[in-house]
Design an enzyme around this catalytic site. Structure first.
Site, PDB file in Angstrom:
ATOM      1  N   GLY A  26       0.773  -1.231   0.000  1.00 15.96           N
ATOM      2  CA  GLY A  26       0.000   0.000   0.000  1.00 15.96           C
ATOM      3  C   GLY A  26       0.797   1.268   0.000  1.00 15.96           C
ATOM      4  N   GLY A  27       2.125   1.177  -0.110  1.00 16.02           N
ATOM      5  CA  GLY A  27       2.929   2.390  -0.121  1.00 16.02           C
ATOM      6  C   GLY A  27       2.841   3.079   1.228  1.00 16.02           C
ATOM      7  N   MET A  28       2.459   4.364   1.218  1.00 10.60           N
ATOM      8  CA  MET A  28       2.397   5.134   2.451  1.00 10.60           C
ATOM      9  C   MET A  28       1.173   4.783   3.288  1.00 10.60           C
ATOM     10  SD  MET A  28       3.615   8.937   1.326  1.00 10.60           S
ATOM     11  CE  MET A  28       3.525   9.463   3.038  1.00 10.60           C
ATOM     12  N   VAL A  31      -3.793  -0.677   3.488  1.00 10.79           N
ATOM     13  CA  VAL A  31      -4.866  -0.973   2.540  1.00 10.79           C
ATOM     14  C   VAL A  31      -5.628  -2.213   3.002  1.00 10.79           C
ATOM     15  CG1 VAL A  31      -5.444  -1.417   0.131  1.00 10.79           C
ATOM     16  CG2 VAL A  31      -3.442  -0.029   0.699  1.00 10.79           C
ATOM     17  N   LYS A  46      -8.388   2.611   2.104  1.00 11.76           N
ATOM     18  CA  LYS A  46      -7.014   3.036   2.377  1.00 11.76           C
ATOM     19  C   LYS A  46      -7.010   3.928   3.613  1.00 11.76           C
ATOM     20  CE  LYS A  46      -4.943   2.535  -2.173  1.00 11.76           C
ATOM     21  NZ  LYS A  46      -3.952   3.103  -3.131  1.00 11.76           N
ATOM     22  N   ASP A 139       0.748  12.516  -7.476  1.00 18.12           N
ATOM     23  CA  ASP A 139       1.503  11.324  -7.067  1.00 18.12           C
ATOM     24  C   ASP A 139       1.374  10.226  -8.114  1.00 18.12           C
ATOM     25  OD1 ASP A 139       3.192   9.878  -5.449  1.00 18.12           O
ATOM     26  OD2 ASP A 139       1.619   9.138  -4.120  1.00 18.12           O
TER      27      ASP A 139
END
Length: 977
Positions: A26-28, A31, A46, A139
């Protein structure tokens, strides 16, 4: 932790959803997959990380999300809902079957051209749709592009805008947070420019295209802040170097998207989409290698023909010119000092340079030459010949010069000429009259007149209403007077005049900022006032010229960073990197501005370690400021100290003499004069005696800081501090400064017995005690001193916790260490008092893990100790963990991981501390590690430092000195003289 978050999320979503599971990648954000019960559909939820959620206004966040949720496009994953409060914020979107583009790239590497073009075209189409409705993604990256049924869809549209738009004026956004991902961030976005527009998405699309086609990101660096700096400063390698078979049109499009100047990129996503359409059309874009080569041959022929015509035209033009010339920047303007005949208006000779330069800068494409550089380069009177010389020396095509004349008892006449420095001919004349007390109005009118004259040739843009951000003539006068004192490092006087400007105009942002700068150079008691001024300036940072806006933004960031981590906790490192990126962008935009280079050097000096910047880079920035304007004295202050530390006494003397020659006044002139006497063997002892007898403790501390990193054979610092300690004892006035400084200096020079005897349990001495704990581990401290130190420090419930674990580990006292660990565990369970700073919880966690590591070390379980040291996050190390880093490195070496140890030892320290004894032990370990790795020069420098610093060390340290000298002999080097 994951279960707790899932339960909190379920409670926030209520009965309308059922949270099923958490997804990875989920990156930052975190999720989750959930079922929307009423509609029977599965959605993705998220959850924002707490550091981004802090300070968010829930109502504004939901409003921004709703705005983005209105986007309906086949290649955009819609946002469905959003909510949250406190530090839990989330948003939902449909669950898209398929995989992310990131997953595909990780599996396959570079993509076939046709597939890449199709995916990029669909992303560009989505961007064009969103941009037309005022939504910028901010982004774009492979993680936010999903591939389903061979089509690309973009996710998280508008989330970055929702975050920045809902954070108000507190927390991260108050000092210019740039939300995004470093590998895909446009230069203006990396710099935290609040005015970024849709062209950041075009840059990110280019970065993503580069990775899709070349199987590598645009920049490859070891840390995110280095990647950010690269986007701002480094050229992009042509994509054809990594994939030479690309169609020429596609390669050109990718590189244009990656232009650092937004104005030179494709200006709309629709333009990119249409270009990709053309490339994808059979026969037009996706050409075979043979077709590409044929087209390149035709291009070469055309270029040769064009070049031949250009050469002929240039030759003809050159032959017609009466004399050779230089090419000057048509967008660059230099404002020369005005001739002033009436002493009553003398302030405006240079004052109009400041006001007019800052008013013109950023009007359309115009960029003005730094006022400090103009004043330095200007010679002669305001006439065409001098103006042309100024333009040629600064690269400015346009030069403004003129005069201020009295016109009656209470009136003034201002005349100005605009000169084309390329040809030497004037192209505009301006004459203005007004009351002598309305110079502010005259300056505004002059700005309008200059823009009008330039506008006759091309559009310039709108005119800002107020010079320097103030409409008050008395405030402007006070500010300009303060600037003259600031240039000479007369901080007391500069502060007085800037405070006067603030009193006259409370909205004068630049006056607040420079008052903070002046206060920051005063005694430590001024630190709080300095921070207050700089942060207030940041709150007023609007409607300023671009250069001044960057100055105010950087100073407000510095106010937060220099205060230390107490109020920021883990975000301290983020703010430090943001400060560096802001100033890197400032000097990129204004490469000839000495004040900005000075500010960059100051930031690197104080906080470079937060961004992985070494002290040498700080000295290089100061050098650039001095080269541009040798009379701008603030640039010398830390440069003197750094030159002594990095390059020795000869360099320190050179900087000190140049500092005095530049016209410095005030306390730093006195400090520098004393320093020159200390650098001279013939006057050293007399200077020490006179300095100590004078009774000025502040002057002693200032000199101590200047020479604290200098390793000299005469041990000047030890001589000075011994004398100071003797005088304080005689006067009955021992202070905390000496209780820390003298033991630190003694231990750093290898006088460990005396250091151990003199060390007292007092604020600020923990670092020295921790160093001595390392020497106890090595057996280099006499037993009686080791016993006393351990007994005294382990009995301290507060600051003793910083030192007790290594001391107890040195004695293999596992029972006491178990007690320390239990005490730390109990402290973690207890609620913090309301007055505790945010960093307290992180610090307790750090100390708990470190204590467990030392317990494992005392039990001879080096593997467990190493695992625990590796678990200590960098962002929780606030300057008290130098000894921990050294022990960590030694454990890595013992496990055969020399390269990892080298990286740890080469990491710049946070803050530019004086020469602490742990630095010598780190140098010895660096020499060992780098010799093992074959890095001869680094090993030589490290061994030489140890051999010089401990040249007169106690016998207990002789083995380590001998080891360093043996290393020098093996590698063919000698200690520094």
């Amino acid at each position: 932790m994951a279960t707790d978050l899932r339960e909190r999320l379920q409670a926030a979503l209520g009965a309308a959803y059922r949270v099923e599971r958490e997804l990875g990648g989920g990156g930052m954000s975190r999720v989750f997959v959930a079922e929307e019960i009423r509609l029977g559909r599965r959605v993705v939820v998220k959850v924002l990380p707490p550091e981004l959620a802090a300070g968010i206004n829930a109502e504004r966040f939901n409003r921004e999300i709703q705005f983005s949720a209105a986007l309906q496009h086949p290649h955009i994953v819609p946002l469905l809902a959003a909510g949250g409060e406190g530090d839990l914020f989330y948003y939902t979107m449909p669950l898209v079957e398929g995989e992310s583009l990131r997953t595909r790239l990780s599996r396959e590497g570079k993509l076939p051209v046709r597939e890449a073009v199709r995916a990029l075209r669909e992303v560009a189409d989505a961007l064009a749709y969103a941009h037309a409705r005022g939504v910028v993604h901010r982004d774009i990256k492979p993680d936010n592009v999903l591939v389903t049924d061979q089509h690309a869809v973009v996710t998280d549209f508008g989330v970055a805008k929702a975050l920045s738009g809902s954070a108000g004026h507190s927390g991260l956004t108050s000092v210019g947070l740039a939300l995004g991902t470093p590998a895909y961030m446009a230069p203006e976005q990396a710099a935290g420019d609040p005015r970024v527009d849709h062209r950041v998405d075009i840059y990110a699309l280019g970065a993503m295209a580069y990775e899709m086609l070349a199987a590598r990101p645009v920049f490859i660096h070891s840390s995110p802040h280095q990647v950010l700096a690269a986007h701002v400063t480094e050229p992009v390698e042509p994509i054809t170097q990594h994939r030479p078979d690309l169609p020429a049109e596609l390669a050109d499009l990718v590189m244009r998207c990656l232009d650092k100047d937004p104005a030179r990129r494709p200006q709309t996503a629709a333009e990119v989409r249409d270009a990709l359409d053309a490339i994808a059309t059979p026969g037009a874009g996706t050409l075979s290698t043979a077709q590409v080569k044929a087209r390149l041959r035709r291009h070469r022929v055309r270029r040769l023909a064009t070049a031949g015509l250009a050469v002929a035209l240039v030759a003809g033009w050159w032959a017609l010119r009466s004399r050779p010339g230089v090419t000057l920047d048509p967008d660059r303007v230099a404002v020369a000092p005005f001739d002033v005949l009436d002493p009553a208006h003398a302030l405006w000779r240079e004052g109009l340079v400041d006001v007019l330069s800052r008013s013109l800068d950023g009007a359309g494409p115009l960029r003005t030459v730094s006022p400090t550089l103009v004043v330095r380069r200007w010679s002669g009177r305001a006439d065409p010949a001098s103006a042309q010389a100024l333009g040629r020396s600064t690269g400015a095509r346009t030069v403004v010069f003129g005069g201020v004349l009295a016109a009656g008892a209470d009136s003034v006449r201002l005349t100005a000429t605009l000169l084309d420095a390329q040809s030497g001919s004037a192209f505009g004349e301006i004459e203005l009259r007004d009351r002598s007390d309305r110079m502010d109005r005259l300056a505004d009118s002059l700005t309008v007149g200059v823009l009008r004259e330039l506008g006759r040739m091309r559009a310039i843009g709108v005119v800002r209403g107020t010079p320097l951000g103030s409409t008050s003539l008395p405030a402007l006068k006070a500010f300009l007077q303060g600037e003259q004192f600031l240039r000479r490092s007369e901080w007391d006087s500069a502060l007085v005049y800037h405070q006067r400007a603030i009193a006259l105009d409370s909205g004068f942002a630049l006056a607040w900022s420079h008052a903070g700068m002046a206060a920051g150079w005063q005694h430590a008691a001024w630190d709080s006032l300095s921070r207050t001024y700089k942060l207030h300036a940041g709150a007023l940072n609007h409607d300023l010229a671009p250069r001044e806006s960057l100055i105010v933004q950087a100073e407000s960031l510095a106010a937060v960073v220099y205060a230390g981590p107490e109020q920021l906790a883990g975000r301290w490192w983020t703010f430090g990197r943001r400060l560096m990126t802001t100033l890197d962008e400032a000097v990129r935009r204004y490469p000839n501005d000495p004040e900005l280079w000075y500010m960059l050097g100051d930031a690197r000096y104080h906080a470079g370690g937060l961004a992985g910047v070494a002290p040498r880079a700080a000295l290089e920035a100061f050098d650039r400021a001095i080269a541009l304007d040798s009379a701008f004295t603030p640039a010398y202050i830390h440069a003197v100290q750094l030159a002594l530390e990095l390059d020795g006494a000869v360099a320190g003397r050179r900087y000190s003499e140049a500092f005095l020659a530049a016209g410095v006044r005030g306390s730093y002139a006195q400090t520098t004069q004393v320093l020159l006497e200390l650098l001279d063997p013939g006057t050293r002892e007399a200077a020490v005696t006179r300095l100590v007898d004078g009774g000025d403790q502040h002057l002693v501390k200032t000199v101590w800081m200047a020479i604290s990193g200098w390793v000299d054979s005469a041990e000047t610092l030890v001589l000075l501090l011994r004398e100071q300690a003797a005088r304080e004892t005689t006067r009955g006035q021992p202070g905390n400064f000496i209780s820390f400084a003298l033991p630190a200096a003694l231990a750093a020079r290898g006088h460990v017995r005396e250091a151990a005897q003199r060390l007292e349990v007092a604020p600020g001495t923990q670092g020295v005690a921790a160093f001595l704990a390392q020497l106890i581990l090595l057996g280099a401290i006499p037993q009686d001193s080791a016993d006393r130190l351990t007994r005294e420090w382990t009995s301290r419930p507060g600051e003793g916790m910083l030192v007790a674990p290594p001391l107890l580990a040195a004695r293999r006292d596992t029972a006491a260490l178990v007690g320390v660990v239990r005490a730390m565990d109990e402290a973690r369970r207890q609620p913090l008092p309301p007055t505790a700073p945010p960093v307290a919880r992180d610090f307790i966690g750090y100390l708990t893990t470190a204590s467990r590591a030392y317990l494992a070390l005392a039990r001879a379980d080096s593997a467990q100790a190493l695992r625990l040291f590796e678990a200590l996050p960098d962002s929780a190390c606030y300057g008290a963990c130098g000894i921990d880093g050294l022990v960590h490195a030694q454990l890595l070496v013992a496990r055969g991981r020399a390269a990892d140890a080298a990286r740890l030892l080469e990491r710049p320290q946070v803050g530019h501390a004086p020469l602490l004894p742990v630095k010598v032990l780190r140098a010895l370990e660096r020499g060992r590690v780098h010799e093992r790795l074959g890095n001869r020069d680094t090993a030589l420098a490290a061994y030489a430092f140890v051999a010089t610093a401990w040249a007169n060390a106690d016998p207990e340290l002789t083995p380590y000195v001998d080891e360093a000298r043996a290393g020098l002999a093996r590698l063919g080097g000698e200690p520094k003289p």
